[in-house]
Motif scaffolding. Structure first.
Motif: not given
Length: 734
Positions: A161-164, A230-231, A251-255, A271-273
């Motif tokens: 993931l890229l953020r500005l 980075v994941e 599922i431990a959603s998000g983890n 999870p990151s997305r």
């Protein structure tokens, strides 16, 4: 094993780690030096990712956002070297420990081509350093270039993931196929996972209107300004479930990540997305979306035939994120970081309460922007992903709950005086707005809570923090009339015994008793008797009424014949909370147990039928009522009730876990606005106003009850005991 043998192994691993870092430094320097010799500022992407022409979008209008100057190539060289050196000792420490080996799963999901261990933090650091070097150099190596190959042990997928400035501008991932056959296993190449994921993320980032406009106008190397996440995903493990809904609950959603396997292809959701899109809460919809992505119809699992070769899998991930391009990365989870129970000292709890009080007070803004000294309204639910309040303002009932929390904070000797003064002023302003609402716009709950809050402000100990007693009395007069009408209407019409009626009875009884002259003595007696009848017949339906019942029970002027049965009701509440509380997993429990519970949920209360499916802040009012009731006990009573203490202390950890702090806030556009509010759920980003108010009430009540001490009397805090926090909420535990 001999100590000398262990030492030699550790030394060899340390030596390998040092060589890896040395190679990273050399590669980074080569890339940085090469970028400095290039005359073009365009990011170089090989044709294997996308043609250079496609990475030059047509210039569009800029959004006016300013960007910091790009450092020189020499500064980038120095930064690349220093970053690698900073992580040297972390990497060596991680490499000196053996990896954890996961147990093998059933045969429906075959073992992957990599080792069965999960990706380690050292591996994630290796990936992060390589990706960061490519971004800083503004150049990607060709896939045929040896520099493009990054060995990532135990990794089957990568998401970037890229953020500005906190805004997500690019995302990309790459993954290995599920090697059910020898041919598929032989075709998997994990060395290029990172290169391909970064390339796809950069391609999307360069298509962003802001980035493309800056590049077209200034020729700027924007990629060096992008923050990076980075994941790494580990091996696929079977996800068992008869239906999609059944599998989603495991599922431990998000983890944890989830995948749909069709033939040799695995379709993953990272999870990151999911967290970045604020969609992690509905795992069943995620699975359905993956089925559609795999070209399958949206039907339930039993409807698929064996010929379709469809199965579900889960995978563990590790995420590294830096909030700025030149910042050090940190491991993040859906909670940001897991708060340890050992952190829950009295000082930490008081600092957290001070932070919440300051932030909640700052959420009260003038109802009329042209009149700063007039009535005030409470801001609504903050959506940090969009960086806006939706709705813009909270409902009157939420504003009334905030006024009660701020009134309690104004009276609390545990908080610094500047925060108490500010809390009192904001509470009085919110009460004034509710009192001036026309009939029909203010709900019964808002009138009752605001009336109780006004009484809190003028109680002994409240007048010394800047409370205008005369103005508060005028507000109470308006509320008293409306409450009297509501009481007479309820007693005349009766009630159906539903949960909403139970809460309304409790609120009216608590408010009428607090005001004293709102209703006649006989009407108040009738309200309390009706409330006691509900408590004896339907105690489980009184959970939502726990807070007003606690406010009524804690009153020293309530007759003992009424107080005793209501206190007995809280013993039932405590038992119920203890049965529903998420506990620490037993030692040796399997990681893929049928009911996975993450460490960040320990202490929470799982309300049956909760929409989120996990413990969240819906239970705050119940636990606040229990804490208030325990705070009204004498120290002798408190020490004799170990069940309440065993429930409240872990729950306090759970509450603090939901406070928006670093590193979680760093993934959003405006961390300063977000920091110090309370999240509604760890699966969602939203921070509703009611959660912050209830969390403040709980922490103050729990601290007054002595839950953070070993039964010792509560000391009177001086203003210097907790540092005075600015009212923007920037202070407090991180």
């Amino acid at each position: 094993m001999k100590a000398s043998t262990v030492s030699r192994r550790i030394f060899r691993r340390a030596l390998i780690g040092a060589r890896m870092v040395e190679m990273s430094i050399l590669v980074s320097n080569d890339l940085l030096n090469a970028s400095g010799r290039r005359s073009s500022a365009c990011f170089s992407v090989t044709p294997s990712v996308r043609s250079a022409s496609l990475l030059r979008p047509a210039p569009e209008a800029r959004d006016g956002r300013t960007m910091t100057p790009v450092p020189s190539d020499r500064q980038k060289n120095r930064r690349g070297r220093s970053r690698c050196l900073v992580f040297l000792f972390t990497l060596l420490a991680a490499l000196s420990h053996p990896p954890l080996v996961a147990s093998a799963g059933p045969a429906r999901v075959a073992a992957t081509a990599v080792a069965s261990a999960e990706p380690s933090e050292a591996t994630a650091l290796t990936a992060y350093l390589a990706a960061r070097a490519w971004l800083d150099a503004d150049a990607l190596p060709a896939e045929s270039d040896p520099a493009a190959r990054v060995s990532l042990e135990a990794t089957t997928s990568v998401c970037v993931l890229l953020r500005l400035d906190g805004r997500l501008v690019g995302a990309g991932h790459d993954e290995l196929d599920a090697p059910r056959s020898t041919a598929a296993a032989a075709s998997n190449d994990s060395g290029l996972l990172l290169r391909r994921a970064v390339g796809r993320a950069v391609a999307r980032a360069l298509a962003d209107t802001t980035i493309s406009a800056v590049r077209a106008e200034l020729g700027d190397k924007v990629t060096a300004r992008l923050s990076l996440e980075v994941e790494l995903g580990g091996p696929l493990r079977p996800l068992i479930g008869r239906t999609i809904a059944d599998a989603a609950r495991r599922i431990a959603s998000g983890n944890e990540g989830v995948a749909v396997l069709r033939g040799e292809r695995a379709h993953r959701a990272f999870p990151s997305r999911l967290l970045a899109a604020d969609t992690a809460a509905r795992t069943d919809r995620i699975i359905t979306g993956l089925l559609l992505e795999a070209g399958l119809p949206a039907k339930d699992l039993p409807e698929f035939t064996a010929d379709e070769r469809v199965s579900l899998a889960r995978f563990q991930t590790i995420r590294l994120r830096a909030d700025a391009p030149d910042a050090a990365p940190a491991v993040v989870t859906r909670a940001g970081r897991v708060v340890s129970q050992r952190e829950l000292t009295e000082g930490f709890a008081r600092a957290s309460a001070a932070q919440l009080a300051a932030r909640l007070a700052a959420q009260a803004v003038p109802a009329d922007p042209s009149r700063a000294d007039g009535p005030q309204r409470l801001l609504g639910t903050l959506n940090p992903t969009a960086d806006l309040y939706d709705p813009p303002f909270a409902a009157p009932s939420d504003a009334a709950l905030a006024s009660l929390a701020l009134a309690r904070a104004a009276r609390s000797p545990l908080l610094p005086e500047p925060i108490r003064v500010h809390a009192a002023a904001r509470a009085r302003a919110l009460i004034g707005w509710i009192a001036t609402l026309p009939d029909g716009e203010s709900a019964v709950s808002a009138d009752c809570l605001a009336a109780i809050a006004s009484a809190e402000l003028v109680r002994e100990g409240g007048g010394g923090v800047g409370v205008d007693v005369a103005a508060t009395a005028a507000q109470r007069a308006s509320l008293r009339d409306r409450i009297g009408v509501s009481v007479r209407s309820l007693l005349a019409d009766g009630d159906t015994g539903g949960a909403s009626d139970s809460t309304r009875i409790a609120l009216l009884a608590a408010a009428a008793h607090t005001l004293g002259d709102a209703v006649t003595e006989s009407d108040l007696e009738a309200l309390i008797l009706r409330l006691e009848a509900h408590a004896s017949e339907r105690p489980a339906r009184l959970v939502d009424a726990a807070l007003p019942i606690a406010l009524l029970t804690a009153s020293s002027s309530l007759a003992e014949r009424h107080r005793a049965p209501l206190r007995a009701l809280f013993d039932r509440f405590t038992t119920l909370a203890s049965e529903l509380q998420v506990g620490t997993p037993a030692p040796g429990a399997a990681a893929d147990a049928a009911d996975p519970r993450s460490a960040d949920l320990v202490g929470g209360i799982e309300i049956p039928g909760s929409a989120s499916g996990v413990a969240d802040t819906q239970s705050l009012l119940l636990m606040t009522g229990i804490a208030m009731t325990e705070a009204a006990h004498s120290p002798e009573d408190w020490t004799a009730d170990p069940t309440a203490r065993a429930t409240l202390l872990p729950y306090a950890r759970f509450v603090v876990q939901h406070i928006a702090t670093d590193p979680w806030v760093g993934g959003f556009r405006n961390p300063r606005t977000l920091r110090g509010l309370v999240r509604g759920s760890l699966l969602r980003d939203d921070c509703p106003p009611g959660a912050t108010s209830a969390a403040l009430l709980f922490l103050l009540s729990a601290a007054e009850s002595g839950v953070f001490r070993d039964g010792a009397p509560a000391p009177q805090a001086s203003p210097a005991a907790v540092p005075a926090a600015p009212f923007d909420g920037s202070a407090g535990p991180k």
